[in-house]
Write a protein that holds these residues in place. Sequence first.
Motif, PDB file in Angstrom:
ATOM      1  N   LEU A  36      45.391  29.267  37.384  1.00 21.44           N
ATOM      2  CA  LEU A  36      46.017  28.925  36.105  1.00 21.44           C
ATOM      3  C   LEU A  36      46.537  30.177  35.417  1.00 21.44           C
ATOM      4  N   PRO A  37      47.512  30.031  34.503  1.00 18.99           N
ATOM      5  CA  PRO A  37      48.053  31.181  33.774  1.00 18.99           C
ATOM      6  C   PRO A  37      46.949  32.032  33.154  1.00 18.99           C
ATOM      7  N   GLU A  38      47.173  33.348  33.142  1.00 15.35           N
ATOM      8  CA  GLU A  38      46.233  34.346  32.627  1.00 15.35           C
ATOM      9  C   GLU A  38      45.043  34.576  33.559  1.00 15.35           C
ATOM     10  N   GLY A  39      45.061  33.960  34.740  1.00 18.65           N
ATOM     11  CA  GLY A  39      43.969  34.145  35.687  1.00 18.65           C
ATOM     12  C   GLY A  39      44.099  35.451  36.459  1.00 18.65           C
ATOM     13  N   GLU A  40      43.243  35.608  37.478  1.00 18.04           N
ATOM     14  CA  GLU A  40      43.194  36.864  38.225  1.00 18.04           C
ATOM     15  C   GLU A  40      43.301  36.623  39.734  1.00 18.04           C
ATOM     16  N   ILE A  41      43.941  37.561  40.403  1.00 21.83           N
ATOM     17  CA  ILE A  41      44.050  37.558  41.860  1.00 21.83           C
ATOM     18  C   ILE A  41      43.728  38.968  42.344  1.00 21.83           C
ATOM     19  N   SER A  42      42.991  39.058  43.429  1.00 20.87           N
ATOM     20  CA  SER A  42      42.755  40.375  44.013  1.00 20.87           C
ATOM     21  C   SER A  42      43.119  40.346  45.491  1.00 20.87           C
ATOM     22  N   VAL A  43      43.698  41.442  45.954  1.00 19.96           N
ATOM     23  CA  VAL A  43      44.088  41.603  47.353  1.00 19.96           C
ATOM     24  C   VAL A  43      43.442  42.897  47.833  1.00 19.96           C
ATOM     25  N   VAL A  44      42.530  42.781  48.787  1.00 22.26           N
ATOM     26  CA  VAL A  44      41.727  43.922  49.221  1.00 22.26           C
ATOM     27  C   VAL A  44      41.780  44.040  50.738  1.00 22.26           C
TER      28      VAL A  44
ATOM     29  N   ARG B 288      40.583  43.895  57.842  1.00 20.40           N
ATOM     30  CA  ARG B 288      40.052  42.762  57.073  1.00 20.40           C
ATOM     31  C   ARG B 288      40.849  42.662  55.772  1.00 20.40           C
ATOM     32  N   LEU B 289      41.492  41.538  55.563  1.00 23.09           N
ATOM     33  CA  LEU B 289      42.268  41.295  54.340  1.00 23.09           C
ATOM     34  C   LEU B 289      41.629  40.145  53.581  1.00 23.09           C
ATOM     35  N   GLU B 290      41.286  40.399  52.311  1.00 23.19           N
ATOM     36  CA  GLU B 290      40.693  39.367  51.469  1.00 23.19           C
ATOM     37  C   GLU B 290      41.616  39.094  50.283  1.00 23.19           C
ATOM     38  N   VAL B 291      41.970  37.827  50.103  1.00 25.29           N
ATOM     39  CA  VAL B 291      42.764  37.387  48.954  1.00 25.29           C
ATOM     40  C   VAL B 291      41.884  36.458  48.132  1.00 25.29           C
ATOM     41  N   THR B 292      41.527  36.915  46.930  1.00 25.25           N
ATOM     42  CA  THR B 292      40.595  36.171  46.075  1.00 25.25           C
ATOM     43  C   THR B 292      41.288  35.774  44.782  1.00 25.25           C
ATOM     44  N   ASP B 293      41.010  34.561  44.310  1.00 23.30           N
ATOM     45  CA  ASP B 293      41.609  34.120  43.046  1.00 23.30           C
ATOM     46  C   ASP B 293      40.551  33.495  42.152  1.00 23.30           C
ATOM     47  N   SER B 294      40.880  33.383  40.870  1.00 21.77           N
ATOM     48  CA  SER B 294      39.990  32.765  39.882  1.00 21.77           C
ATOM     49  C   SER B 294      40.418  31.339  39.583  1.00 21.77           C
ATOM     50  N   GLY B 295      41.075  30.709  40.549  1.00 25.28           N
ATOM     51  CA  GLY B 295      41.717  29.419  40.337  1.00 25.28           C
ATOM     52  C   GLY B 295      40.806  28.211  40.361  1.00 25.28           C
ATOM     53  N   ILE B 296      41.373  27.073  40.731  1.00 28.72           N
ATOM     54  CA  ILE B 296      40.691  25.788  40.586  1.00 28.72           C
ATOM     55  C   ILE B 296      39.640  25.542  41.657  1.00 28.72           C
ATOM     56  N   GLY B 297      39.563  26.426  42.663  1.00 27.37           N
ATOM     57  CA  GLY B 297      38.517  26.308  43.663  1.00 27.37           C
ATOM     58  C   GLY B 297      38.749  25.197  44.661  1.00 27.37           C
ATOM     59  N   ILE B 298      37.785  25.044  45.553  1.00 23.53           N
ATOM     60  CA  ILE B 298      37.856  24.028  46.609  1.00 23.53           C
ATOM     61  C   ILE B 298      36.534  23.279  46.620  1.00 23.53           C
TER      62      ILE B 298
ATOM     63  N   GLN C  24      35.834  27.404  40.498  1.00 27.90           N
ATOM     64  CA  GLN C  24      35.097  28.611  40.850  1.00 27.90           C
ATOM     65  C   GLN C  24      35.933  29.578  41.686  1.00 27.90           C
ATOM     66  N   GLY C  25      37.228  29.327  41.789  1.00 28.13           N
ATOM     67  CA  GLY C  25      38.086  30.207  42.558  1.00 28.13           C
ATOM     68  C   GLY C  25      37.887  30.047  44.049  1.00 28.13           C
ATOM     69  N   ALA C  26      38.604  30.865  44.810  1.00 30.52           N
ATOM     70  CA  ALA C  26      38.510  30.804  46.268  1.00 30.52           C
ATOM     71  C   ALA C  26      38.808  32.169  46.855  1.00 30.52           C
ATOM     72  N   LYS C  27      38.283  32.385  48.054  1.00 27.52           N
ATOM     73  CA  LYS C  27      38.568  33.624  48.774  1.00 27.52           C
ATOM     74  C   LYS C  27      38.951  33.289  50.206  1.00 27.52           C
ATOM     75  N   PHE C  28      40.083  33.831  50.636  1.00 25.96           N
ATOM     76  CA  PHE C  28      40.535  33.671  52.017  1.00 25.96           C
ATOM     77  C   PHE C  28      40.493  35.040  52.684  1.00 25.96           C
ATOM     78  N   THR C  29      39.938  35.053  53.895  1.00 24.38           N
ATOM     79  CA  THR C  29      39.763  36.314  54.611  1.00 24.38           C
ATOM     80  C   THR C  29      40.429  36.236  55.976  1.00 24.38           C
ATOM     81  N   VAL C  30      41.297  37.195  56.235  1.00 25.04           N
ATOM     82  CA  VAL C  30      41.951  37.304  57.547  1.00 25.04           C
ATOM     83  C   VAL C  30      41.418  38.556  58.229  1.00 25.04           C
ATOM     84  N   VAL C  31      41.047  38.412  59.504  1.00 29.33           N
ATOM     85  CA  VAL C  31      40.621  39.555  60.304  1.00 29.33           C
ATOM     86  C   VAL C  31      41.534  39.649  61.518  1.00 29.33           C
ATOM     87  N   LEU C  32      42.157  40.811  61.701  1.00 29.12           N
ATOM     88  CA  LEU C  32      43.083  41.024  62.809  1.00 29.12           C
ATOM     89  C   LEU C  32      42.710  42.294  63.560  1.00 29.12           C
ATOM     90  N   PRO C  33      42.825  42.260  64.893  1.00 26.48           N
ATOM     91  CA  PRO C  33      42.522  43.469  65.662  1.00 26.48           C
ATOM     92  C   PRO C  33      43.552  44.560  65.400  1.00 26.48           C
TER      93      PRO C  33
END
Length: 350
Positions: free
Chosen positions: A121-129, A139-149, A199-208
């Motif tokens: 939602l507007p004014e929320g937060e996203i992190s890319v690490v 390892r790439l992690e994309v985390t948000d403060s959104g509506i969750g799953i 509660q937001g969500a986090k997606f993690t990609v791992v690539l060789p």
Amino acid sequence: RTPLTPVLASAAMLESDRISPEQMRESVQIIRRNVELEARLIDDLLDLTRISKGKVQLNFEFVDAHTLLRNALEICNADIEQKHLKLRTELAAVRVHLRADPARVQQIIWNLIKNAVKFTLPEGEISVVTSNDLDGQLRLEVTDSGIGIEPEALPKIFDAFEQGGRTKFGGLGLGLAISKTLAEAHKGTITAESAGRNQGAKFTVVLPTSSKVGPQAAPAIQPSNHPRQTRNILLVEDHEDTNKTLTNLLRLRGYQVQSANNIESALALGTTAQFDVLVSDIGLPDGTGIDLIRRLSANRPALAIALTGFGMEEDVRKTQDAGFNHHLVKPIDVNKLDSLIQDGAAAASK
């Protein structure tokens, strides 16, 4: 079909005699935004078709994952700013070189960032690490403060057409399914985590990663200092509205344009005038654009651009083999078409 409704409604607004300049601008923006969404949905369906038939083609090279990540963030920047989201990036990975298809890896990253933006939602937060695990993998992690799953939706979140009850946010639920397949095609993994609703969500990609470093990325293309050049263009398009609109837009940009709606009329024009550029649809009522470029023979313009609804790898190969220099998939970005014409003109003048 959903994006077509605001497009038709906005078109009706533009036809009104009582529309204000502000309403006109808003209607045009709505049309552009929803046409771009419709094109993305079609691209996702085409990708799903390739995946289901086992026809995903990967062009491997050595790439810098951080470069691809920055490119994806740049694409999403306007949407992030529009929702006033706080973006945190932490590119801490040291081993970042991959043997991968750069377009497809960027597609994975873009899908995850776009997904985070959409469901935050507007004014929320996203992190890319980014980081490296104990095996040196990226390892790439994309985390948000959104509506969750929801917990019951989490195991199915990578299934095609699954949106975890979040259909009101639009889309077909294909981006994550496509990203999972592409990650696995690169011998990687992708996972999702969420504590539940809101509660937001986090997606993690791992690539060789790879110890081999590819060529340095080319420097960003600087705007050309060359003045715009006019070109004589032969436009061949059988769809009347597309023909008329493209003709007018290209003329507004200073080009001399003659248009045809089939092969025979294009050949007639080609024998009576000299053209610098051929811009042709592939599907024509009396043949194909490939037939046309072959029959033009000695009268073939130096630059040929295919405009087509056919965008599979085989379609691109066929147009290139026939002699087209570029292959643009509909809906056409006029700015991209203009750029290709100007680049061709600059190359011809050297």
